[in-house]
Write a protein that holds these residues in place. Structure first.
Motif, PDB file in Angstrom:
ATOM      1  N   ARG A 107       0.826  -1.204   0.000  1.00  0.00           N
ATOM      2  CA  ARG A 107       0.000   0.000   0.000  1.00  0.00           C
ATOM      3  C   ARG A 107       0.859   1.252   0.000  1.00  0.00           C
ATOM      4  NH1 ARG A 107      -3.743  -0.942   5.043  1.00  0.00           N
ATOM      5  NH2 ARG A 107      -5.682  -1.650   4.088  1.00  0.00           N
ATOM      6  N   ASP A 108       1.970   1.193   0.736  1.00  0.00           N
ATOM      7  CA  ASP A 108       2.794   2.392   0.810  1.00  0.00           C
ATOM      8  C   ASP A 108       3.500   2.679  -0.494  1.00  0.00           C
ATOM      9  OD1 ASP A 108       2.025   3.401   3.087  1.00  0.00           O
ATOM     10  OD2 ASP A 108       3.843   2.998   4.232  1.00  0.00           O
ATOM     11  N   ILE A 120       1.822   3.261  -2.998  1.00  0.00           N
ATOM     12  CA  ILE A 120       1.010   4.410  -3.450  1.00  0.00           C
ATOM     13  C   ILE A 120       1.587   5.704  -2.870  1.00  0.00           C
ATOM     14  CG2 ILE A 120      -1.185   5.573  -3.054  1.00  0.00           C
ATOM     15  CD1 ILE A 120      -2.619   3.177  -3.740  1.00  0.00           C
ATOM     16  N   TRP A 121       1.936   5.630  -1.614  1.00  0.00           N
ATOM     17  CA  TRP A 121       2.486   6.817  -0.945  1.00  0.00           C
ATOM     18  C   TRP A 121       3.793   7.228  -1.615  1.00  0.00           C
ATOM     19  CZ3 TRP A 121       0.068  10.043   2.021  1.00  0.00           C
ATOM     20  CH2 TRP A 121       0.759  10.882   2.893  1.00  0.00           C
ATOM     21  N   LEU A 128      -3.984  10.019 -11.427  1.00  0.00           N
ATOM     22  CA  LEU A 128      -4.595   8.707 -11.223  1.00  0.00           C
ATOM     23  C   LEU A 128      -4.035   7.677 -12.214  1.00  0.00           C
ATOM     24  CD1 LEU A 128      -8.356   9.556 -10.516  1.00  0.00           C
ATOM     25  CD2 LEU A 128      -6.595   8.783  -8.899  1.00  0.00           C
ATOM     26  N   LEU A 168      -0.801   6.523 -10.930  1.00  0.00           N
ATOM     27  CA  LEU A 168      -0.950   5.633  -9.783  1.00  0.00           C
ATOM     28  C   LEU A 168      -1.419   4.249 -10.231  1.00  0.00           C
ATOM     29  CD1 LEU A 168      -2.574   8.019  -7.142  1.00  0.00           C
ATOM     30  CD2 LEU A 168      -0.293   7.027  -7.070  1.00  0.00           C
ATOM     31  N   ARG A 169      -2.340   4.247 -11.194  1.00  0.00           N
ATOM     32  CA  ARG A 169      -2.843   2.953 -11.689  1.00  0.00           C
ATOM     33  C   ARG A 169      -1.725   2.142 -12.324  1.00  0.00           C
ATOM     34  NH1 ARG A 169      -7.241   5.847 -13.758  1.00  0.00           N
ATOM     35  NH2 ARG A 169      -8.932   5.713 -12.256  1.00  0.00           N
ATOM     36  N   ALA A 199       0.299   0.691  -9.730  1.00  0.00           N
ATOM     37  CA  ALA A 199      -0.407  -0.391  -9.037  1.00  0.00           C
ATOM     38  C   ALA A 199      -0.376  -1.660  -9.877  1.00  0.00           C
ATOM     39  CB  ALA A 199      -1.839   0.022  -8.743  1.00  0.00           C
TER      40      ALA A 199
END
Lengths: 165, 346
Positions: A99-100, A102-103, A149, A152-153, A156
């Motif tokens: 998750r981090d 993303i950060w 976004l 980020l995608r 991910a």
């Protein structure tokens, strides 16, 4: 509202907001500090604003977007106390690390894009207000958000691909 | 969904917010420091009272206990706390062009209040003294006002002496006249007779009380005096001492009429840092007029340079000692060892 009342009720929220913008506790401290010094020195003008808190948050965004590399470096080197960073709560180490990501990807975004994401997904502001806070058109603000976004995608997806392997 | 993960990431990092108590202290400390640096300009009754406190330090607020404020208009400015440590205040006397672009500060006097003791020092800078102005080259010190206003002259004096100026008062000749008249005249002792270049009036050697118009005429004289503007600066120091003496003799607090006239004096402006006006007054209030000591270079050290600018120079031996004593707050030792730089006391 007096300056004291404002600080008593809003400093916590401003400090959290600064963390979202900067992604770093020390930079957040610098950002709040620098902004609040100016707020204190010009309190009458701030208090006259329709919504003082929003006015201050806008000051913080401007400050954050404008901060130049040189002044950042200076701030970092001149910092007298380098306290240990606060650990983010961990329930499941691997999940948190994922998750981090993303950060950490957030940290690579251009500052306007990051600010736009904070305003939409942390502050939950409508696009018109995001544009107002950033001092740009609604179209530009939406552009910042969609580009961010996308980035980020992509990150991910890379992460999940790595996970499959 | 990426949006949801983003919301979660934000929420999860809220704990990284810096601790609020240290943050708050840091903000207050920084703000206080910046407030000190920022020079504020004040006009009106408060400025007049403060300039009066500069020029006539004695007893203005003596009958009130610290914290007791005499005028509601100035009560809100700041808490009354007498500032600690040595103070450096700059008194600028403006010539008749005051308010116009070619205005000059012809009287430049640094008032130094030591950290301890009840005395004060007046250090005069001759108007033609050559100083370096960044970006402008060499300039006469009275021209620094023309170049940069009161702040320009303040910075010139700071560069010259190496001390920080805490407050600057700008005083037009007309204001001196009003103040002197409101106080019922100003006692001045002259070591030699002065003939006015402007009105032809002769002011005899010795002590007498000068009315406002006479005092301002006297303050303008430098032609025909043995040491020109140096002598005029010493007359200025005598007038400041005289105003302090007179203010000390009057019980201004119980004299509403005089106070009202003083408060209405036009032609005064005060720039202060973080000094509260009443605090400044309380601090200056501890000084007796007889403990105000004038310091100035005794006479000309003129040099004509290749170009046409002829200006004044500081004594290369004594002036650095004077400024070092000023910085170290040891002017008491300086005046003992340099009697020729000290205004004679009657």
């Amino acid at each position: 509202m007096t300056y004291e009342e404002f600080v008593n009720s809003r400093l916590g929220a401003l400090a959290r907001y600064a963390v979202m913008l900067t992604g770093d506790q020390h930079m957040a401290q610098d950002l709040v500090q620098e902004t609040m010094v100016r707020v204190q020195l010009n309190w009458r003008r701030v208090a006259r604003a329709e919504a003082p808190e929003r006015y201050v948050k806008r000051m913080m965004i401007n400050q954050y977007v404008d901060w130049r590399r040189g002044s950042w470096l200076r701030r970092v080197f001149l910092r007298p106390d380098a306290d240990a960073a606060v650990a983010v709560p961990v329930d499941h180490a691997q999940r948190t690390a994922d998750r981090d990501l993303i950060w950490s990807v957030l940290a690579t975004l251009p500052r306007q894009q990051r600010a736009a994401l904070v305003l939409r997904y942390y502050e939950d502001l409508p696009d018109a207000e995001i544009a107002d806070m950033l001092g740009c058109t609604v179209g530009t603000a939406r552009g910042y958000i969609s580009k961010a976004l996308t980035r980020l995608r992509e990150s991910a997806e890379q992460l999940s691909l790595g996970g499959v392997r | 969904m990426i949006e949801e993960e983003l919301r979660e990431a934000f929420a999860r990092h809220e704990v990284q917010a810096p601790a609020l108590d240290p943050l708050r202290r840091a903000i207050d400390t920084l703000a206080a420091r910046r407030r000190r640096r920022r020079m504020k300009t004040r006009t009106g009754a408060a400025a007049v009272l403060a300039v009066l406190a500069l020029a006539s330090p004695v007893q203005l607020w003596r009958s009130g206990a610290p914290g007791e404020v005499i005028d509601p208009a100035i009560a809100t400015l700041a808490p009354v706390v007498a500032p600690e440590g040595a103070l450096n205040l700059l008194l600028l006397g403006l010539d008749q062009h005051a308010g116009r672009p070619d205005a000059r500060a012809d009287t430049i006097m640094l008032i130094h209040v030591p950290a301890v003791g009840g005395n004060a020092y007046l250090i005069s800078f001759e108007r033609d003294l050559l100083v370096d102005v960044p970006g402008e080259g060499r300039s006469k010190i009275n021209g620094t006002y023309h170049l940069g206003g009161a702040i320009g002259t303040k910075q010139a004096v700071e560069r010259l002496t190496g001390v920080r100026i805490d407050a600057v008062a700008e005083v037009k000749f007309g204001a001196v006249r009003s103040i002197a008249d409101a106080l019922g005249g100003v006692p001045v002792c002259l070591p030699e007779r002065v003939k006015s270049h402007h009105t032809g009036v002769i002011y005899p050697a010795g002590c007498r009380t000068y009315r406002g118009a006479e005092a301002t005429d006297l303050l303008r004289q430098r032609f025909g005096m043995s040491n020109g503007a140096y002598d005029r600066d010493r007359v200025g120091q005598r007038v400041v001492r005289g105003l302090a003496q007179k203010a000390g003799e009057l019980d201004l607090l119980r004299d509403a009429e005089t106070l009202t006239r003083l408060v209405r004096t036009p032609g005064l402006r005060l720039h202060t840092g973080d000094l509260s006006l009443l605090g400044l007054a309380l601090r200056l209030d501890r000084i007796e007029w007889s403990d105000i000591i004038g310091i100035s270079q005794p006479t000309f050290r003129q040099r004509t340079v290749n170009d046409l600018t002829a200006g004044e120079h500081l004594d290369p031996v004594v002036a650095p000692k004077l400024f070092a004593a000023l910085r170290a707050d040891t002017l008491d030792a300086f005046v003992l060892t340099h009697p020729d730089w000290v205004l004679p006391q009657e």
